[in-house]
Design a protein around this motif. Structure first.
Motif, short mmCIF file in Angstrom:
data_model
loop_
_atom_site.label_atom_id
_atom_site.label_comp_id
_atom_site.label_asym_id
_atom_site.label_seq_id
_atom_site.Cartn_x
_atom_site.Cartn_y
_atom_site.Cartn_z
N GLU A 289 0.91 -1.22 0.04
CA GLU A 289 -0.08 0.03 0.02
C GLU A 289 0.97 1.24 -0.20
OE1 GLU A 289 -2.35 -0.67 3.40
OE2 GLU A 289 -3.96 -1.86 2.55
N HIS A 290 2.12 1.07 0.79
CA HIS A 290 2.80 2.42 0.67
C HIS A 290 3.57 2.60 -0.50
CE1 HIS A 290 5.32 5.52 2.58
NE2 HIS A 290 6.36 4.78 1.90
N ILE A 291 3.99 1.72 -1.12
CA ILE A 291 4.47 1.58 -2.46
C ILE A 291 3.60 2.20 -3.43
CG2 ILE A 291 5.32 0.27 -4.50
CD1 ILE A 291 6.82 -1.41 -2.47
N ARG A 292 2.37 1.91 -3.59
CA ARG A 292 1.48 2.32 -4.52
C ARG A 292 1.12 3.75 -4.23
NH1 ARG A 292 -1.25 -2.78 -3.12
NH2 ARG A 292 -0.78 -4.26 -4.65
N SER A 293 1.35 4.24 -3.03
CA SER A 293 0.94 5.66 -2.61
C SER A 293 1.97 6.78 -3.14
CB SER A 293 0.73 5.80 -1.13
OG SER A 293 1.95 5.78 -0.58
N LEU A 294 3.34 6.13 -3.63
CA LEU A 294 4.35 7.07 -4.02
C LEU A 294 4.15 7.43 -5.45
CD1 LEU A 294 7.16 5.33 -2.19
CD2 LEU A 294 5.81 7.23 -1.27
N ASP A 295 5.08 8.53 -5.79
CA ASP A 295 5.02 8.86 -6.94
C ASP A 295 6.16 8.22 -7.64
OD1 ASP A 295 4.79 10.18 -9.65
OD2 ASP A 295 5.89 12.17 -8.65
N LEU A 296 6.21 6.89 -7.95
CA LEU A 296 7.10 6.09 -8.12
C LEU A 296 6.75 4.92 -9.18
CD1 LEU A 296 10.18 5.03 -7.59
CD2 LEU A 296 9.17 3.63 -5.86
N ALA A 297 7.41 4.61 -10.26
CA ALA A 297 6.82 3.75 -11.11
C ALA A 297 7.38 2.44 -10.52
CB ALA A 297 7.80 3.80 -12.45
N SER A 298 6.35 1.51 -10.23
CA SER A 298 6.69 0.37 -9.37
C SER A 298 5.82 -1.02 -10.00
CB SER A 298 6.37 0.38 -7.97
OG SER A 298 4.93 0.71 -7.76
N THR A 299 6.31 -2.23 -9.88
CA THR A 299 5.74 -3.38 -9.86
C THR A 299 5.74 -4.16 -8.76
OG1 THR A 299 6.36 -3.34 -12.43
CG2 THR A 299 5.50 -5.36 -11.51
N ILE A 300 4.66 -4.88 -8.35
CA ILE A 300 4.61 -5.90 -7.41
C ILE A 300 4.27 -7.22 -7.79
CG2 ILE A 300 3.24 -6.68 -5.12
CD1 ILE A 300 2.71 -3.64 -5.02
N LEU A 301 5.44 -8.12 -7.38
CA LEU A 301 5.29 -9.63 -7.80
C LEU A 301 5.10 -10.26 -6.30
CD1 LEU A 301 8.73 -10.29 -9.51
CD2 LEU A 301 6.50 -9.56 -10.58
N ARG A 302 3.89 -11.12 -6.78
CA ARG A 302 3.30 -11.99 -5.62
C ARG A 302 3.65 -13.70 -5.92
NH1 ARG A 302 -2.64 -9.37 -4.71
NH2 ARG A 302 -1.94 -7.33 -3.55
N PRO A 303 4.73 -14.01 -5.35
CA PRO A 303 5.18 -15.55 -5.69
C PRO A 303 4.39 -16.48 -4.82
CG PRO A 303 7.22 -14.23 -5.15
CD PRO A 303 5.94 -13.26 -4.76
N ALA A 304 3.99 -17.72 -5.50
CA ALA A 304 3.28 -18.78 -4.83
C ALA A 304 4.26 -19.39 -3.78
CB ALA A 304 2.79 -19.46 -5.81
N THR A 305 3.89 -20.50 -3.36
CA THR A 305 4.74 -21.36 -2.44
C THR A 305 6.00 -21.74 -3.15
OG1 THR A 305 2.91 -22.31 -1.28
CG2 THR A 305 5.04 -23.77 -1.44
N PHE A 306 7.32 -21.49 -2.37
CA PHE A 306 8.45 -21.85 -3.34
C PHE A 306 8.68 -23.51 -3.37
CE2 PHE A 306 11.16 -17.58 -1.88
CZ PHE A 306 10.08 -16.85 -2.48
N MET A 307 9.25 -23.78 -4.52
CA MET A 307 9.46 -25.22 -4.67
C MET A 307 10.53 -25.64 -3.86
SD MET A 307 9.26 -25.75 -8.78
CE MET A 307 7.69 -25.13 -9.54
N ASP A 308 11.50 -24.75 -3.35
CA ASP A 308 12.49 -24.97 -2.45
C ASP A 308 11.91 -25.76 -1.11
OD1 ASP A 308 15.20 -23.28 -3.29
OD2 ASP A 308 13.43 -22.69 -4.08
N PRO B 130 9.99 -1.67 -18.00
CA PRO B 130 9.00 -0.82 -16.91
C PRO B 130 7.91 -0.31 -17.82
CG PRO B 130 11.08 0.42 -17.62
CD PRO B 130 11.19 -0.90 -18.34
N GLY B 131 7.89 0.18 -18.96
CA GLY B 131 6.70 0.61 -19.64
C GLY B 131 5.63 -0.11 -19.75
N VAL B 132 5.83 -1.66 -19.72
CA VAL B 132 4.70 -2.63 -19.75
C VAL B 132 4.29 -2.99 -18.43
CG1 VAL B 132 4.39 -5.11 -20.64
CG2 VAL B 132 5.90 -3.49 -22.05
N HIS B 133 5.30 -3.00 -17.40
CA HIS B 133 4.92 -3.67 -16.22
C HIS B 133 4.88 -2.58 -15.44
CE1 HIS B 133 5.70 -7.35 -18.06
NE2 HIS B 133 7.00 -6.97 -18.45
#
Length: 315
Positions: free
Chosen positions: A148-167, A210-213
């Motif tokens: 939520e904080h990242i989205r509130s900033l004047d900053l180009a950003s992308t959030i990745l949400r990984p599933a369970t790690f195979m490790d 970045p322009g795509v994501h």
């Protein structure tokens, strides 16, 4: 070493990315993927004398001495970079020694510094388990606050949400040395998983475009399978029979942390929400669990098969 950092002056790069956690699994995978694509990479490390830091430097990674307790060192490492990959230590990770409030502070401050430094693109690694909102587990809900904080900033950003790690499927203590594997899902319940190599692959491509994501939140996974299918994959890779069991009720009832995690899987909140076919259309083929266990995961699997650590479910 020069001015507190290693440098490979021969590097011909597309730009420079500061990768946090570069000596860890996620950050290491992102670093390798970026270097393979021709990017220069910086890493912030507490102890420059560690062997793994020397190995990073030998690949051309710039090593900056610093730590999250000294945000001036973070600012120094971030000066002039084009992108940042942000992942924080977490209280849910063994030996992290970090409080949930500290994870939030670090995650927010890294994003603030990125904005103040004029970084072109921040990629934050969150967790797929929070995709439906608060979980009730503080070490997971920290990521909601950081997102939520990242989205509130004047900053180009992308959030990745990984599933369970195979490790997780090759860790000692889950019963592999006794011919079993225990986890949170019921035997016939599907859930998603991702290899850290694919987190690196996806993150590197996101950073490169970045322009795509920018502005996206992307659920990521490479495979979906049931507990029984996981047992089959483990058996094939181990060349011996491995049975699957959900953590027993008596264990879950006696351990609130495990019980609440199991509830999140049972409700489907933690089983994953990624569109794997769409991800592969966009990012290329991703690891399936069976192939990963027979390939990159094989050494860790073999070690777990011979570990004498007591199975987690019997503690």
């Amino acid at each position: 070493m020069r001015n507190g950092m290693y440098r490979d002056d021969r590097t011909q790069s597309k730009g420079t990315v500061l990768v946090f956690g570069a000596t860890g699994k996620q950050g290491g995978a992102v670093t390798a993927a970026l270097r393979a694509r021709g990017w220069a990479v910086r890493a912030l490390v507490r102890n420059t004398a560690r062997e793994e830091v020397g190995r990073l430097a030998a690949t051309g990674v710039e090593i900056f001495a610093g730590e999250f307790a000294d945000m001036a060192s973070v600012e120094n490492a971030m000066a002039g970079v084009d992108g940042v990959f942000s992942v924080q230590p977490n209280s849910g990770s063994a030996g992290s020694g970090i409080a949930d409030s500290e994870e939030v502070r670090i995650g927010k401050r890294v994003a603030d510094i990125a904005m103040q430094s004029g970084v072109g693109h921040l990629v934050y690694s969150s967790a797929g388990i929070i995709s439906r909102g608060k979980t009730g587990l503080p070490n997971l809900d920290t990521k909601i606050e950081i997102e939520e904080h990242i989205r509130s900033l004047d900053l180009a950003s992308t959030i990745l949400r990984p599933a369970t790690f195979m490790d997780l499927f090759t860790l000692p203590g889950f019963g592999l040395d006794q011919g079993t594997f225990s986890f949170f899902v019921h035997p016939d319940q599907p859930f998603q998983a991702i290899a850290v190599e694919d987190i690196g692959k996806i993150a590197a491509q996101v950073i490169e475009h970045p322009g795509v994501h920018a502005g996206r939140t992307i659920e990521i996974a490479g495979d979906e399978l049931t507990g029984l299918q996981l047992a089959e994959a483990l058996s094939d890779a181990a060349d011996r029979c491995v049975a699957y069991h959900r953590f027993p009720d008596e264990l879950l009832e006696g351990n609130e942390f495990l019980r609440r995690n199991a509830k999140l899987f049972e409700d489907g909140r933690a089983t994953g929400n990624a569109n794997i076919a769409a991800l592969e259309d966009e990012f290329g083929l991703l690891w399936r669990v069976s192939d990963w266990l027979a390939g990159p995961g094989k050494p860790a699997l073999q070690a777990a098969l011979t570990s004498d650590e007591r199975p987690l479910a019997l503690r």
